[in-house]
Write a protein that holds these residues in place. Structure first.
Motif, PDB file in Angstrom:
ATOM      1  N   ARG A 376      47.825  55.517  30.723  1.00  0.00           N
ATOM      2  CA  ARG A 376      48.058  54.087  30.540  1.00  0.00           C
ATOM      3  C   ARG A 376      48.670  53.467  31.788  1.00  0.00           C
ATOM      4  NH1 ARG A 376      51.795  52.225  25.638  1.00  0.00           N
ATOM      5  NH2 ARG A 376      49.877  52.652  24.448  1.00  0.00           N
ATOM      6  N   ALA A 377      49.606  54.149  32.348  1.00  0.00           N
ATOM      7  CA  ALA A 377      50.254  53.623  33.551  1.00  0.00           C
ATOM      8  C   ALA A 377      49.274  53.523  34.709  1.00  0.00           C
ATOM      9  CB  ALA A 377      51.436  54.503  33.922  1.00  0.00           C
ATOM     10  N   THR A 379      46.111  52.917  34.561  1.00  0.00           N
ATOM     11  CA  THR A 379      45.035  51.922  34.372  1.00  0.00           C
ATOM     12  C   THR A 379      45.563  50.550  33.977  1.00  0.00           C
ATOM     13  OG1 THR A 379      44.801  52.625  32.050  1.00  0.00           O
ATOM     14  CG2 THR A 379      43.373  53.707  33.692  1.00  0.00           C
ATOM     15  N   SER A 380      46.878  50.358  34.017  1.00  0.00           N
ATOM     16  CA  SER A 380      47.451  49.087  33.562  1.00  0.00           C
ATOM     17  C   SER A 380      47.080  47.920  34.463  1.00  0.00           C
ATOM     18  CB  SER A 380      48.971  49.214  33.466  1.00  0.00           C
ATOM     19  OG  SER A 380      49.519  49.534  34.744  1.00  0.00           O
ATOM     20  N   ALA A 381      46.707  48.180  35.689  1.00  0.00           N
ATOM     21  CA  ALA A 381      46.351  47.090  36.608  1.00  0.00           C
ATOM     22  C   ALA A 381      44.982  46.486  36.273  1.00  0.00           C
ATOM     23  CB  ALA A 381      46.361  47.610  38.039  1.00  0.00           C
ATOM     24  N   LYS A 382      44.243  47.112  35.410  1.00  0.00           N
ATOM     25  CA  LYS A 382      42.902  46.622  35.050  1.00  0.00           C
ATOM     26  C   LYS A 382      42.837  46.391  33.533  1.00  0.00           C
ATOM     27  CE  LYS A 382      40.734  49.267  38.782  1.00  0.00           C
ATOM     28  NZ  LYS A 382      39.739  50.304  39.135  1.00  0.00           N
ATOM     29  N   PRO A 383      43.412  45.240  33.101  1.00  0.00           N
ATOM     30  CA  PRO A 383      43.426  44.964  31.650  1.00  0.00           C
ATOM     31  C   PRO A 383      41.998  44.810  31.102  1.00  0.00           C
ATOM     32  CG  PRO A 383      44.096  43.023  32.878  1.00  0.00           C
ATOM     33  CD  PRO A 383      44.014  44.153  33.881  1.00  0.00           C
TER      34      PRO A 383
END
Length: 397
Positions: A376-377, A379-383
């Motif tokens: 999750r951390a 890929t958080s930059a790509k909502p």
């Protein structure tokens, strides 16, 4: 020879004195249609079924039927007219008229003519009165009825084909009378209702007419004075039998299969009918069906869908196959495994359609949870849902 007897040739002396035209209420020159019309009218009015207990009408009915059997047939009528034209020579019957005047001349004996069975009068009177070549018309061959039944198959048997036993009960010729409708040992005579045709003409209004099975003989053309004690004259009964039926591979649920010649037996040498089997197929625990293809739901994990994997899956009745799932496979994607489906009518097979379903674990242990949190951390930059809001305002993304 007593009055009404036979001389051995089949000719009855008492018929020589009968005027069949008078019995039918028509003239000698009446047309065939006029004779038929008069006969039907008299037959209906004097039929025993319509006049129970009326002996006079019963006798009248017999006389009318006897008369029409002769003058209602063109060939018999011609011969009957020729016989009547002989005049006084015939008035003494066949028993012993020899000479004494009339048209025949001295020494004439009508029996001498009847002894000549090679033609002429011998055939004329024999054909006319039943002592020669003429016989009642044989009943026509009738095709047996079709039979309906049902069978429940397993999914696997339906795919592979199977031979099953079917217990059938169907309409069939009566075992006692063999379908004739008459008491065994009794002799039939031509049905007076349809005149041996097996059908009657019914008017549908206007110029339209249709042929219907004769109600008097049931289409058998012949009737008996004494009905069969088992079927009461219907000629029909029930037949119970067990047959082996081959269900072809690939049959579908609800399909109706025709098995030629497996239905009810025919009459008078007619062919049997057909058997129709309605098939019900029970569901399979894993496989489904879509046309000629089989379907299978294949569970895969998140990491298999994301990173790719080779997944081993079963086939129906065959060896397992390996399904190559590429990296980034979305949930619900369907893969095709060729030749592993249901058998088609041309002998080839459909395909197996395997649909992947990404499984989400209901619980995670500590190690798995840490791994998911790390993902999750990363890929958080790509909502994932950013485009939902831009689309809702009508703006192009």
């Amino acid at each position: 020879m007593a009055d009404g007897g036979s001389d051995g040739s089949g000719f009855r002396n008492d018929w020589l004195t009968k005027d069949f035209y008078k019995v039918l209420g028509v003239g000698k020159e009446a047309s065939a249609e006029e004779i038929k019309k008069s006969y039907r009218k008299l037959a209906r009015a004097n039929h025993p079924d319509s006049n129970p207990g009326d002996t006079a009408k019963h006798e009248k009915f017999k006389a009318v039927a006897e008369a029409y059997d002769v003058v209602g047939d063109p060939d018999k009528r011609e011969k009957y007219d020729e016989m009547r034209a002989l005049g006084p020579a015939m008035s003494g019957g066949f028993g012993g008229y020899r000479g004494g005047g009339g048209n025949a001349g001295p020494g004439f004996d009508i029996n001498d003519l009847l002894r000549d069975r090679s033609g002429g009068f011998g055939d004329m009177f024999g054909d006319l009165f039943g002592g020669g070549r003429s016989r009642p018309q044989a009943a026509r061959p009738t095709r047996g009825g079709d039979v309906e039944t049902s069978a429940t198959l397993s999914f696997t048997d339906a795919m592979n084909g199977v031979t099953i036993s079917l217990r059938l009960s169907s309409d069939a010729p009566c075992e006692t009378c063999k379908g004739t409708g008459g008491k065994p040992g009794t002799k039939p005579h031509i049905c007076p209702t349809c005149e041996g045709a097996g059908f009657v003409v019914a008017s549908m209004g206007g110029a339209f007419q249709v042929n219907e099975t004769c109600p008097g003989c049931g289409g058998r053309q012949l009737v008996y004075d004494e009905p069969c004690p088992t079927c009461h004259g219907s000629g029909r009964g029930l037949s119970s039998r067990t047959i082996q039926a081959r269900i072809p591979a690939g049959v579908k649920d609800g399909q109706r299969i025709r098995l030629r010649g497996k239905g009810a037996a025919g009459e008078n040498g007619g062919p049997p009918g057909d058997l129709y089997v309605s098939v019900k197929v029970t569901p399979h625990r894993l496989f489904g069906r879509k046309g000629d293809n089989l379907t299978l739901d294949v569970p895969i994990s998140f990491d298999e869908a994301a990173l790719g994997a080779e997944v081993r899956i079963p086939t129906l009745g065959g060896a397992p196959v390996t399904l190559k799932v590429p990296a980034g496979t979305p949930n619900g994607r369907t893969f095709r495994v060729r030749g592993k489906g249901a058998q088609k009518s041309d002998g080839t097979k459909g395909d197996l359609l395997a649909t992947v379903e990404v499984q989400v674990p209901a619980q995670l242990d500590t190690t798995a949870r840490q791994a998911v949190e790390a993902y999750r951390a990363a890929t958080s930059a790509k909502p994932l849902r950013a485009n939902l809001f831009s689309a809702s305002s009508g703006e192009a993304s």
